[in-house]
Design a protein around this motif. Structure first.
Motif, mmCIF file in Angstrom:
data_model
loop_
_atom_site.group_PDB
_atom_site.id
_atom_site.type_symbol
_atom_site.label_atom_id
_atom_site.label_comp_id
_atom_site.label_asym_id
_atom_site.label_seq_id
_atom_site.Cartn_x
_atom_site.Cartn_y
_atom_site.Cartn_z
ATOM 1 N N GLU A 152 0.827 -1.220 0.000
ATOM 2 C CA GLU A 152 0.000 0.000 0.000
ATOM 3 C C GLU A 152 0.855 1.261 0.000
ATOM 4 O O GLU A 152 2.021 1.231 0.380
ATOM 5 N N GLY A 153 0.221 2.341 -0.414
ATOM 6 C CA GLY A 153 0.905 3.633 -0.352
ATOM 7 C C GLY A 153 -0.068 4.722 0.042
ATOM 8 O O GLY A 153 -1.288 4.571 -0.092
ATOM 9 N N HIS A 154 0.474 5.812 0.578
ATOM 10 C CA HIS A 154 -0.326 6.981 0.970
ATOM 11 C C HIS A 154 0.193 8.204 0.232
ATOM 12 O O HIS A 154 1.402 8.346 0.060
ATOM 13 N N VAL A 155 -0.728 9.081 -0.138
ATOM 14 C CA VAL A 155 -0.325 10.362 -0.728
ATOM 15 C C VAL A 155 -1.218 11.456 -0.132
ATOM 16 O O VAL A 155 -2.422 11.236 0.071
ATOM 17 N N SER A 156 -0.643 12.600 0.134
ATOM 18 C CA SER A 156 -1.443 13.752 0.540
ATOM 19 C C SER A 156 -0.628 15.027 0.315
ATOM 20 O O SER A 156 0.562 14.960 0.005
ATOM 21 N N VAL A 157 -1.321 16.145 0.452
ATOM 22 C CA VAL A 157 -0.633 17.440 0.383
ATOM 23 C C VAL A 157 -0.951 18.177 1.679
ATOM 24 O O VAL A 157 -2.121 18.307 2.047
ATOM 25 N N PHE A 158 0.081 18.597 2.366
ATOM 26 C CA PHE A 158 -0.131 19.277 3.645
ATOM 27 C C PHE A 158 0.278 20.742 3.566
ATOM 28 O O PHE A 158 1.109 21.133 2.746
ATOM 29 N N ASN A 159 -0.360 21.508 4.450
ATOM 30 C CA ASN A 159 0.001 22.912 4.618
ATOM 31 C C ASN A 159 -0.193 23.717 3.332
ATOM 32 O O ASN A 159 0.576 24.613 3.036
ATOM 33 N N HIS A 160 -1.222 23.352 2.597
ATOM 34 C CA HIS A 160 -1.472 24.015 1.321
ATOM 35 C C HIS A 160 -2.714 24.884 1.439
ATOM 36 O O HIS A 160 -3.788 24.367 1.767
ATOM 37 N N ASP A 161 -2.553 26.171 1.224
ATOM 38 C CA ASP A 161 -3.712 27.048 1.125
ATOM 39 C C ASP A 161 -4.654 26.941 2.320
ATOM 40 O O ASP A 161 -5.862 26.803 2.150
ATOM 41 N N GLY A 162 -4.112 26.968 3.518
ATOM 42 C CA GLY A 162 -4.949 26.896 4.728
ATOM 43 C C GLY A 162 -5.362 25.482 5.099
ATOM 44 O O GLY A 162 -6.077 25.276 6.091
ATOM 45 N N GLY A 163 -4.941 24.502 4.341
ATOM 46 C CA GLY A 163 -5.327 23.104 4.614
ATOM 47 C C GLY A 163 -4.577 22.535 5.812
ATOM 48 O O GLY A 163 -3.709 23.193 6.402
ATOM 49 N N PRO A 164 -4.918 21.287 6.184
ATOM 50 C CA PRO A 164 -4.285 20.683 7.361
ATOM 51 C C PRO A 164 -2.793 20.417 7.185
ATOM 52 O O PRO A 164 -2.287 20.366 6.065
ATOM 53 N N THR A 165 -2.119 20.246 8.309
ATOM 54 C CA THR A 165 -0.707 19.881 8.311
ATOM 55 C C THR A 165 -0.614 18.378 8.612
ATOM 56 O O THR A 165 -1.609 17.739 8.960
ATOM 57 N N TYR A 166 0.604 17.858 8.510
ATOM 58 C CA TYR A 166 0.801 16.431 8.829
ATOM 59 C C TYR A 166 0.434 16.177 10.293
ATOM 60 O O TYR A 166 -0.095 15.126 10.651
ATOM 61 N N ARG A 167 0.677 17.181 11.154
ATOM 62 C CA ARG A 167 0.349 17.003 12.567
ATOM 63 C C ARG A 167 -1.160 17.046 12.833
ATOM 64 O O ARG A 167 -1.614 16.641 13.909
ATOM 65 N N CYS A 168 -1.940 17.569 11.868
ATOM 66 C CA CYS A 168 -3.399 17.475 12.031
ATOM 67 C C CYS A 168 -3.828 16.011 11.887
ATOM 68 O O CYS A 168 -4.813 15.571 12.466
ATOM 69 N N LEU A 169 -3.077 15.263 11.072
ATOM 70 C CA LEU A 169 -3.384 13.838 10.868
ATOM 71 C C LEU A 169 -2.759 13.002 11.978
ATOM 72 O O LEU A 169 -3.423 12.182 12.610
ATOM 73 N N PHE A 170 -1.490 13.207 12.216
ATOM 74 C CA PHE A 170 -0.755 12.456 13.247
ATOM 75 C C PHE A 170 -0.037 13.488 14.133
ATOM 76 O O PHE A 170 1.083 13.914 13.815
ATOM 77 N N PRO A 171 -0.657 13.898 15.246
ATOM 78 C CA PRO A 171 -0.111 15.016 16.035
ATOM 79 C C PRO A 171 1.306 14.785 16.542
ATOM 80 O O PRO A 171 2.124 15.684 16.518
ATOM 81 N N GLU A 172 1.611 13.587 17.008
ATOM 82 C CA GLU A 172 2.920 13.364 17.632
ATOM 83 C C GLU A 172 3.693 12.272 16.922
ATOM 84 O O GLU A 172 3.106 11.297 16.435
ATOM 85 N N MET A 173 4.993 12.409 16.942
ATOM 86 C CA MET A 173 5.862 11.392 16.373
ATOM 87 C C MET A 173 5.731 10.095 17.190
ATOM 88 O O MET A 173 5.746 10.146 18.410
ATOM 89 N N PRO A 174 5.560 8.931 16.504
ATOM 90 C CA PRO A 174 5.479 7.688 17.279
ATOM 91 C C PRO A 174 6.786 7.409 18.023
ATOM 92 O O PRO A 174 7.845 7.873 17.611
ATOM 93 N N LYS A 175 6.673 6.652 19.092
ATOM 94 C CA LYS A 175 7.883 6.302 19.855
ATOM 95 C C LYS A 175 8.649 5.216 19.105
ATOM 96 O O LYS A 175 8.068 4.466 18.321
#
Ligand SMILES: Nc1ncnc2c1ncn2[C@@H]1O[C@H](COP(=O)(O)OP(=O)(O)OP(=O)(O)O)[C@@H](O)[C@H]1O
Length: 355
Positions: A152-175
């Protein structure tokens, strides 16, 4: 006069010379020249993106060749960046190719990212992904995200034109313990080709201002069923307020195995200048040392930090790998975000391979 190279773009309704000219003016940074980064670089270069920045410091390994199609068997052991620049320049000599012979780290991220309109994350680790996100939020740049997991693969665009950031999807870095061992993850050769190509398409859409950019959406691609799914990503205003880069990038990072195999390091010293710190005693150093090595004995390390350039990757060596591991731990405390690696097996293993 229309350039014949791009005639099929000019003829394309909804694209045309106007969009082509926007591509020509664009400055796109690609971080990582592996399975995802190469198709991104090859397409954007072929399509006429005017300036491409390339960040990478890895060497080509034999097991990369099943998916990293810009490289071939003659290139094993050579720096990815050097080979990529050579091949991309042949593909399109008009592109302004800017190379950054380094890994993206907390110390260089704002300087490097700041010079580009948008960033493509083509890396394979969480630390760099959060670093790219945070740098892009601070500098107000969009970034095109791609990731692989099995078939599988994932694609998205973050921080574009007021859109969400990667941290909106995954707020914290996994341990670290929550992240699978990068070296044990397999990948089917063709899947990064597909995901990287989708990332390149998002770049073109953003630059040319066409279509619906994947902002606020996560595209999930399943190679086994050839199906895609889109999930909405809501904006979380809390996660859009990054003011400065954090101290913790690198905590769960595959790159931060922080060690290098002697075979790989020997290839590296044969081909390029590296910043090498030899932490053995002066008498051991005098007896024999690698040409590039600077001697800072382990006991003096903490008091001589100003002699090390932490903006560049730092390689540490000793006789057998024990003192360099201690030196690594010390330097990691002092500079948690610098790229620092110690050489496994030290001089004992490396020297015979350099001869
Ligand atoms: N911080 C970073 N800055 C620049 N490049 C990075 C950074 N982190 C990772 N990369 C690069 O991203 C690329 C990811 O490529 P890919 O996922 O295909 O893995 P690989 O390391 O080439 O292969 P393998 O894991 O099989 O050895 C690698 O070339 C890696 O060096």
């Amino acid at each position: 006069m229309a350039q014949p190279r791009f005639i099929r773009h000019h003829q394309l309704k909804g694209f045309g010379p106007e969009s082509q000219s926007k591509l020509g003016q664009a400055r796109v940074l690609i971080v990582g020249l592996g399975g995802l980064g190469l198709p991104v670089a090859q397409y954007l270069n072929a399509m006429g993106v005017g300036t491409l920045g390339l960040v990478e410091q890895d060497l080509i390994e034999y097991h990369n060749l099943q998916r990293q199609l810009l490289y071939d068997e003659r290139d094993v052991g050579r720096p990815k960046l050097e080979v990529a620049i050579e091949r991309l320049a042949n593909q399109n000599r008009c592109t302004n190719l800017i190379s950054f012979d380094t890994f993206l780290t907390k110390t260089n991220a704002l300087r490097i990212v700041g010079d580009f309109d948008l960033v493509v994350d083509a890396t394979d680790n969480f630390a760099t992904r959060y670093l790219i996100n945070d740098a892009c939020v601070i500098l107000k740049k969009p970034f095109v995200y791609g990731a692989l997991h099995g078939f599988e693969g994932h694609v998205s665009v973050f921080n574009h034109d007021g859109g969400p950031t990667y941290r909106c999807l995954f707020p914290e870095m996994p341990k670290a313990e929550e992240v699978p061992d990068c070296n044990e993850n397999g990948v089917l050769g063709v899947v990064p080709g597909i995901i990287g190509t989708l990332q390149a398409l998002e770049v073109v859409k953003i630059v040319a201002g066409i279509g619906n950019v994947l902002s606020g959406k996560l595209l999930l691609y399943d190679g086994l069923t050839q199906t895609t799914q889109q999930i909405d990503i809501p904006v979380n205003p809390q996660n859009k307020k990054i003011k400065e880069l954090l101290a913790s990038y690198g905590a769960s990072d595959c790159e931060t195995a922080f060690s290098m195999e002697p075979e790989k390091f020997a290839e590296m010293v044969k081909r390029q200048k590296v910043q090498l710190i030899d932490v053995r005693n002066p008498n051991e150093y005098r007896e024999f040392h690698l040409q590039l090595a600077k001697n800072i004995p382990l006991a003096e390390l903490s008091s001589r930090l100003d002699e090390i350039d932490f903006d560049r990757p730092v390689y540490i060596i000793c006789q057998s790998g024990t003192r360099s591991a201690k030196a690594l731990a010390r330097l990691r405390q002092e500079r948690p975000n610098a790229a620092i690696l110690h050489i496994l097996g030290g001089m004992d293993k490396t020297v015979p391979l350099c001869l």
